[in-house]
Design an enzyme around this catalytic site. Structure first.
Site, PDB file in Angstrom:
ATOM      1  N   ASP A 149       0.633  -1.303   0.029  1.00 27.17           N
ATOM      2  CA  ASP A 149       0.017  -0.053  -0.100  1.00 27.17           C
ATOM      3  C   ASP A 149       0.886   1.283   0.041  1.00 27.17           C
ATOM      4  O   ASP A 149       2.230   1.071   0.222  1.00 27.17           O
ATOM      5  CB  ASP A 149      -1.023  -0.121   1.314  1.00 27.17           C
ATOM      6  CG  ASP A 149      -0.369   0.405   2.359  1.00 27.17           C
ATOM      7  OD1 ASP A 149       0.968   0.002   2.514  1.00 27.17           O
ATOM      8  OD2 ASP A 149      -1.034   1.034   3.259  1.00 27.17           O
ATOM      9  N   GLY A 155      -0.570   6.266   2.950  1.00 21.26           N
ATOM     10  CA  GLY A 155      -1.267   7.483   3.432  1.00 21.26           C
ATOM     11  C   GLY A 155      -2.196   7.040   4.586  1.00 21.26           C
ATOM     12  O   GLY A 155      -2.435   7.531   5.521  1.00 21.26           O
ATOM     13  N   GLN A 172     -11.440   7.883  -5.198  1.00 25.18           N
ATOM     14  CA  GLN A 172     -12.007   8.484  -3.833  1.00 25.18           C
ATOM     15  C   GLN A 172     -13.389   9.063  -4.345  1.00 25.18           C
ATOM     16  O   GLN A 172     -13.868   8.692  -5.294  1.00 25.18           O
ATOM     17  CB  GLN A 172     -11.137   9.413  -3.125  1.00 25.18           C
ATOM     18  CG  GLN A 172      -9.848   8.989  -2.697  1.00 25.18           C
ATOM     19  CD  GLN A 172     -10.013   7.946  -1.328  1.00 25.18           C
ATOM     20  OE1 GLN A 172     -11.154   7.952  -0.842  1.00 25.18           O
ATOM     21  NE2 GLN A 172      -9.055   6.967  -1.436  1.00 25.18           N
ATOM     22  N   ASP A 198      -8.220  -7.110   0.347  1.00 21.58           N
ATOM     23  CA  ASP A 198      -7.370  -7.411   1.563  1.00 21.58           C
ATOM     24  C   ASP A 198      -8.073  -6.949   2.806  1.00 21.58           C
ATOM     25  O   ASP A 198      -8.677  -5.990   2.711  1.00 21.58           O
ATOM     26  CB  ASP A 198      -6.220  -6.362   1.221  1.00 21.58           C
ATOM     27  CG  ASP A 198      -6.298  -5.237   1.973  1.00 21.58           C
ATOM     28  OD1 ASP A 198      -6.761  -4.132   1.086  1.00 21.58           O
ATOM     29  OD2 ASP A 198      -5.779  -5.098   3.054  1.00 21.58           O
ATOM     30  N   CYS A 215     -12.087 -29.621   6.731  1.00 20.38           N
ATOM     31  CA  CYS A 215     -10.818 -28.622   6.459  1.00 20.38           C
ATOM     32  C   CYS A 215      -9.698 -29.417   6.414  1.00 20.38           C
ATOM     33  O   CYS A 215      -9.636 -30.291   7.161  1.00 20.38           O
ATOM     34  CB  CYS A 215     -11.080 -27.545   7.401  1.00 20.38           C
ATOM     35  SG  CYS A 215      -9.858 -26.151   7.183  1.00 20.38           S
ATOM     36  N   CYS A 236      -6.839 -27.875   6.665  1.00 24.42           N
ATOM     37  CA  CYS A 236      -5.677 -27.082   7.515  1.00 24.42           C
ATOM     38  C   CYS A 236      -5.205 -27.686   8.872  1.00 24.42           C
ATOM     39  O   CYS A 236      -5.728 -28.673   9.214  1.00 24.42           O
ATOM     40  CB  CYS A 236      -6.206 -25.752   7.621  1.00 24.42           C
ATOM     41  SG  CYS A 236      -6.886 -25.826   9.629  1.00 24.42           S
ATOM     42  N   CYS A 242      -7.413 -28.338  11.748  1.00 23.24           N
ATOM     43  CA  CYS A 242      -8.587 -29.130  11.580  1.00 23.24           C
ATOM     44  C   CYS A 242      -8.205 -30.810  11.555  1.00 23.24           C
ATOM     45  O   CYS A 242      -8.775 -31.470  11.750  1.00 23.24           O
ATOM     46  CB  CYS A 242      -9.447 -28.680  10.424  1.00 23.24           C
ATOM     47  SG  CYS A 242     -10.203 -27.222  10.630  1.00 23.24           S
ATOM     48  N   HIS A 246      -6.068 -21.586   9.939  1.00 22.88           N
ATOM     49  CA  HIS A 246      -7.383 -22.155   9.600  1.00 22.88           C
ATOM     50  C   HIS A 246      -8.218 -21.069   8.948  1.00 22.88           C
ATOM     51  O   HIS A 246      -8.779 -21.047   7.783  1.00 22.88           O
ATOM     52  CB  HIS A 246      -8.339 -22.543  10.899  1.00 22.88           C
ATOM     53  CG  HIS A 246      -9.711 -22.709  10.518  1.00 22.88           C
ATOM     54  ND1 HIS A 246     -10.020 -23.760   9.804  1.00 22.88           N
ATOM     55  CD2 HIS A 246     -10.747 -21.784  10.529  1.00 22.88           C
ATOM     56  CE1 HIS A 246     -11.484 -23.904   9.558  1.00 22.88           C
ATOM     57  NE2 HIS A 246     -12.003 -22.741  10.052  1.00 22.88           N
TER      58      HIS A 246
END
Ligand SMILES: CNc1nc2cc3nc(NC)[nH]c3cc2c(=O)[nH]1
Ligand SMILES: [Zn+2]
Length: 371
Positions: free
Chosen positions: A102, A105, A199, A276, A314, A316, A319, A345
């Site tokens: 980014d 600002g 903006q 994001d 899941c 991951c 899990c 997860h």
């Protein structure tokens, strides 16, 4: 497919076989110097050169194609020049895929003490040691170059919410002047890109003017800024009902700072490609797990003897190998492994959501499922 290069307009092969109710939803691929980004995409936030509590290779296993780094934090510590000398942020943090940074600002306004906004840029004191810094379109663009960012963000002013029409107008006009300077300062290279940020708050004529000003600068992609700043989902969707359509159809559209799964689904339906948000990582560390059954607050005592996983299907590590009782315990006693497993997860959950959305769009199917 769109490439983050000087793509000719005819390269617009966006796979837009979306369900007609979601005629604006599109699935595509962004080709960059550091690999492909499958959109709609969710970018985990790696604020200080790390996705908190995750190894980069673990982030990769969740399916993330791209992560976000914050210019504000990295310019203060370890410093952009030092990261550059050490081989750039990709090497420094051992992440070889695309990186979006980014422009700083937004975080100056929310983190630094004492700051002064001038036409030149923003002068502020570091929240770490109070030392004085200046962020401008030129310095922000140079810092992002030194970091080795795949996608550089233009230096903008995030118009606060609520703002009067006059306030939003002058803020948007400043962002347009800064966008021009950011674009001029950008070192254009094949496979790298710079995104403009529009903006205009909730005022459609200001959003249009902002889009027209930035389209003239021919950015490789465009972000919609000034949202997810307290306006609420209804008002955010009201802006998203028209704002994405003001932007070039063949370029990526990035909604900054969004969001919860329901926000992401609604924004994809309105034509957004990239997201994001700190929610999966930050809430994971705070003991909140996103599951198909809803959000699980693992600290709740009802889990202290629950010998079942967060989600039985899941893949991951949390899990596959552990129970809610163990996660409950780890988070209660503030063990580091608790933050790691909950984060892992949640990132897996968000990437699975994006994968399902991409598949549904490609099959032209309705994807109003509640995530
Ligand atoms: C870097 N420029 C920039 N960042 C932003 C980050 C945001 N994060 C949120 N919600 C978490 N809204 C945002 C807006 C902007 C915005 O308008 N500009
Ligand atoms: Zn899991």
């Amino acid at each position: 497919e769109v490439s983050i290069t000087k793509f000719p307009a005819d390269e617009r092969k966006i796979i837009a076989k979306a369900h007609d109710k979601y005629k604006k939803a599109r699935a595509g691929i962004i080709n960059t110097r550091h690999g492909q980004i499958h959109t709609p995409a969710f970018m985990p936030v790696g604020t200080k050169g790390t996705v908190k509590a995750m190894l980069p290779e673990s982030v990769q296993t969740t399916g993330a194609d791209i992560i976000l780094g914050n210019t504000y934090h990295l310019m203060l510590q370890p410093g952009a020049k030092r990261v550059f000398k050490l081989g750039g942020l990709h090497k420094f943090m051992n992440w070889s895929k695309p990186l979006l940074t980014d422009s700083g600002g937004f975080q100056v306004m929310s983190l630094s003490k004492l700051r002064k906004i001038t036409e030149e840029g923003v002068i502020f004191n570091s929240h770490i040691d109070g030392s004085k810094f200046m962020l401008s379109p030129e310095s922000s663009t140079e810092i992002q170059y030194l970091l080795g960012s795949t996608i550089t963000m233009a230096f903008d002013e995030c118009t606060p919410y609520p703002s009067t029409y006059e306030q939003a107008k002058s803020s948007m006009e400043l962002t347009s002047r800064w966008a021009k300077r950011s674009r001029k300062a950008f070192y254009s290279r094949d496979g790298y890109g710079q995104f403009g940020i529009i903006q205009g708050s909730i005022y459609n004529d200001l959003r249009l003017k902002s889009a027209l000003d930035l389209i003239e600068l021919d950015f490789e992609g465009y972000a919609i800024g000034g949202l997810a700043v307290g306006e609420g989902q209804e008002l955010m969707f009201k802006v998203l009902d028209y704002a994405p359509d003001l932007l070039p159809i063949n370029k990526p559209r990035y909604l900054m700072g969004v969001g919860k799964p329901a926000d992401i689904i609604g924004a994809v339906q309105r034509g957004i490609d990239m997201f994001d948000c700190v929610i999966p990582t930050r809430s994971g560390r705070n003991g909140q797990a996103f599951t198909k059954y809803g959000v699980v607050n693992i600290r709740n005592s009802k889990y202290k003897e629950d010998n079942t996983p967060l989600e039985e299907d899941c893949l991951c590590p949390a899990c596959k190998n552990y129970t809610k009782a163990y996660l409950h315990y780890l988070v209660k006693v503030k063990e580091i492994l608790g933050a790691m497993l909950m984060t892992w997860h949640n990132l897996m959950y968000f990437q699975k959501l994006m994968l399902r959305i991409r598949e549904y769009i490609a099959q032209g199917k309705d994807f109003d499922f509640i995530s």
